[in-house]
Design an enzyme around this catalytic site. Structure first.
Site, PDB file in Angstrom:
ATOM      1  N   HIS A  18       0.870  -1.240  -0.103  1.00  0.00           N
ATOM      2  CA  HIS A  18       0.068  -0.055  -0.137  1.00  0.00           C
ATOM      3  C   HIS A  18       1.088   0.726   0.125  1.00  0.00           C
ATOM      4  O   HIS A  18       0.553   1.949  -1.007  1.00  0.00           O
ATOM      5  CB  HIS A  18      -1.192   0.212   0.959  1.00  0.00           C
ATOM      6  CG  HIS A  18      -1.638   0.881   1.300  1.00  0.00           C
ATOM      7  ND1 HIS A  18      -3.117   1.274   0.918  1.00  0.00           N
ATOM      8  CD2 HIS A  18      -1.362   2.413   2.006  1.00  0.00           C
ATOM      9  CE1 HIS A  18      -3.655   2.361   0.752  1.00  0.00           C
ATOM     10  NE2 HIS A  18      -2.506   2.953   1.274  1.00  0.00           N
ATOM     11  N   GLU A  19       2.280   1.253   1.007  1.00  0.00           N
ATOM     12  CA  GLU A  19       2.836   2.690   1.361  1.00  0.00           C
ATOM     13  C   GLU A  19       3.267   3.138  -0.373  1.00  0.00           C
ATOM     14  O   GLU A  19       4.063   3.430  -0.325  1.00  0.00           O
ATOM     15  CB  GLU A  19       3.436   2.271   2.481  1.00  0.00           C
ATOM     16  CG  GLU A  19       2.509   2.612   3.592  1.00  0.00           C
ATOM     17  CD  GLU A  19       1.733   3.229   3.592  1.00  0.00           C
ATOM     18  OE1 GLU A  19       1.592   4.386   3.136  1.00  0.00           O
ATOM     19  OE2 GLU A  19       0.795   3.509   4.127  1.00  0.00           O
ATOM     20  N   HIS A  22       2.003   4.639  -2.829  1.00  0.00           N
ATOM     21  CA  HIS A  22       1.824   6.240  -2.707  1.00  0.00           C
ATOM     22  C   HIS A  22       3.124   6.750  -2.869  1.00  0.00           C
ATOM     23  O   HIS A  22       3.675   7.361  -3.523  1.00  0.00           O
ATOM     24  CB  HIS A  22       1.611   5.956  -0.489  1.00  0.00           C
ATOM     25  CG  HIS A  22       0.276   6.122  -0.550  1.00  0.00           C
ATOM     26  ND1 HIS A  22      -0.268   7.115  -1.321  1.00  0.00           N
ATOM     27  CD2 HIS A  22      -0.591   5.176   0.841  1.00  0.00           C
ATOM     28  CE1 HIS A  22      -1.582   6.192  -0.606  1.00  0.00           C
ATOM     29  NE2 HIS A  22      -1.179   5.969   0.215  1.00  0.00           N
TER      30      HIS A  22
END
Length: 419
Positions: A18-19, A22
């Site tokens: 997920h990170e 980003h």
């Protein structure tokens, strides 16, 4: 210990990807990423690589990518500050010391009069001989304050200086990578274990089972059960499970010939106390090539996404029930149960959790990725951003409410599983 390791791997993988979404799209947009964190709260490990600090934090309730220009990130040198500057050969400041003594003969000390560390990149102040001098600052200059080093962020490297599209993509990429992770896991499962065939074709009849006793054979195709048409494996399983201990009439096709067999499903009690029927056959599996695996991965991702959206709608809109929510403790216990059934079941569980994480983060709620995307949408429609302070206040309130909900859900899970 096995459960702890399984939980760390599953949770860590979900948060990491997920990170990572980003992080990658922030870097592609030219945004300075200050920290890549797994977990929240106190730091237990940190490593500086390039311009980013990579950390592991104590609380397993998420993670974050901290980008320059977000929240309280602005570095300002107020008039009257005494700073020490390390200059390169071109007399450009590469390191700026604040609030500390520097034992270095090459340091130029200034009493700051004015400065611009975002756009013009310069510091103007009085030297020790009371001369007013102006020093250019490197785009990669480091601020050292109380022993902590921070890279300055020129305006063009800050999050809020980027276009709406670039900012939205940097935020949307987190949930997107959760869907991609699930897709990849389903592909791997297909290649490792094969793809279940949806047709009601019998395979792997268990010795001594009701199916074998009744004469069911590999390759038989179930057409009807008690007069009900059977068109898929799920149809077959559903009817059998709903009739434990009851004689069922199976109409089958064996090599083009119709046959009828009577089979009585054996009662079996599940972990949640329900009694279901079993006849002792397994879903047929076919070996998958890479193309089959990709198609399977896409279908599974779409099907589970649809299922989770439906469950969320029922939970939030139709009948809100906090008992249906689970926090880290609930996920830990579920992971403990799944891990007992082997690595493939754990992989499938990780894929479903990854989809769930992606969907939850896309909800248009303050502090979540979906909430931030909502503000970007409003900005695109208005042609100008929402007031930063008002948006920040909304997200702050959202974070507080989410933390309260997390505490309530976690306490509920603790009472359920440990008391």
């Amino acid at each position: 210990m096995q459960t702890v390791i399984a939980f760390i791997i599953v949770f860590g993988s979900l948060v990491f990807f997920h990170e990572l979404g980003h992080f990658i799209f922030a870097k592609r947009a030219g945004i300075l990423v200050r920290e890549f964190a797994i977990g929240m709260g106190p730091k237990i490990f940190g490593m500086m690589k390039g311009e980013t600090m990579y950390t592991i934090r104590l609380l397993p309730i998420g993670g974050y990518v901290r980008m320059a220009g977000e929240d309280v990130d602005k570095i300002e040198l107020q008039p009257g500050y005494r700073v020490g500057l390390i200059l390169n050969r071109d007399n450009v400041a590469e390191k700026i010391y604040l609030n500390q003594k520097v034992q270095n003969p090459n340091v130029l000390f200034l009493e700051v009069e004015r400065s611009d560390l975002e756009d013009g990149l310069w510091i103007e102040g009085y030297d020790e001989e009371d001369n007013l001098v102006r020093i250019d600052v490197s785009r990669e200059a480091i601020i050292v304050e109380n022993g902590t080093e921070t890279i300055i962020a020129p305006l063009d490297r800050q999050f809020n200086s980027k276009t709406v599209g670039q900012r939205a993509m940097a935020i949307f990429a987190g949930p997107l990578f959760n869907f991609i992770l699930a897709f990849v896991i389903f592909i791997a499962l297909a290649l490792l274990t094969g793809i279940p065939i949806s047709d009601p074709v019998i395979k792997n009849v268990v010795d001594g089972s009701p199916a074998e006793v009744a004469g069911l054979q590999d390759g038989d195709v179930v057409k009807e059960i008690n007069g009900k048409s059977v068109s898929s494996w799920d149809d077959l399983v559903g009817i059998v499970q709903q009739n434990p201990g009851k004689a069922l009439s199976f109409e089958i096709d064996r090599d083009g010939q119709a046959k009828e067999l009577n089979i009585t499903p054996k009662p079996f009690e599940t972990e949640d106390g329900q009694t279901i029927g079993q006849i002792g056959v397994y879903s047929p599996i076919k070996d998958a090539n890479i193309l089959d695996a990709i198609v399977f991965g896409a279908k599974q991702t779409v099907e589970f996404s649809t299922l989770i959206f439906t469950l969320l709608y029922d939970l939030i809109v139709v009948n809100f029930d906090i008992d249906a929510l689970s926090g880290p403790v609930g996920i830990y216990k579920a992971t403990e149960e799944v891990a007992q059934y082997g690595i493939y079941n754990l992989m499938n569980w990780a894929a479903v959790l990854s989809i769930n994480l992606g969907i939850m983060n896309l909800l248009p709620l303050p502090a979540l990725d979906g909430g931030r995307l909502l503000f970007f949408g409003i900005e695109a429609l208005r042609g100008k951003p929402v007031d930063r302070q008002k948006e920040g206040l909304v997200h702050f309130v959202g974070i507080v409410l989410l933390m309260i909900l997390m505490v309530i859900v976690t306490w509920k899970d603790i009472k359920l599983f440990f008391f």
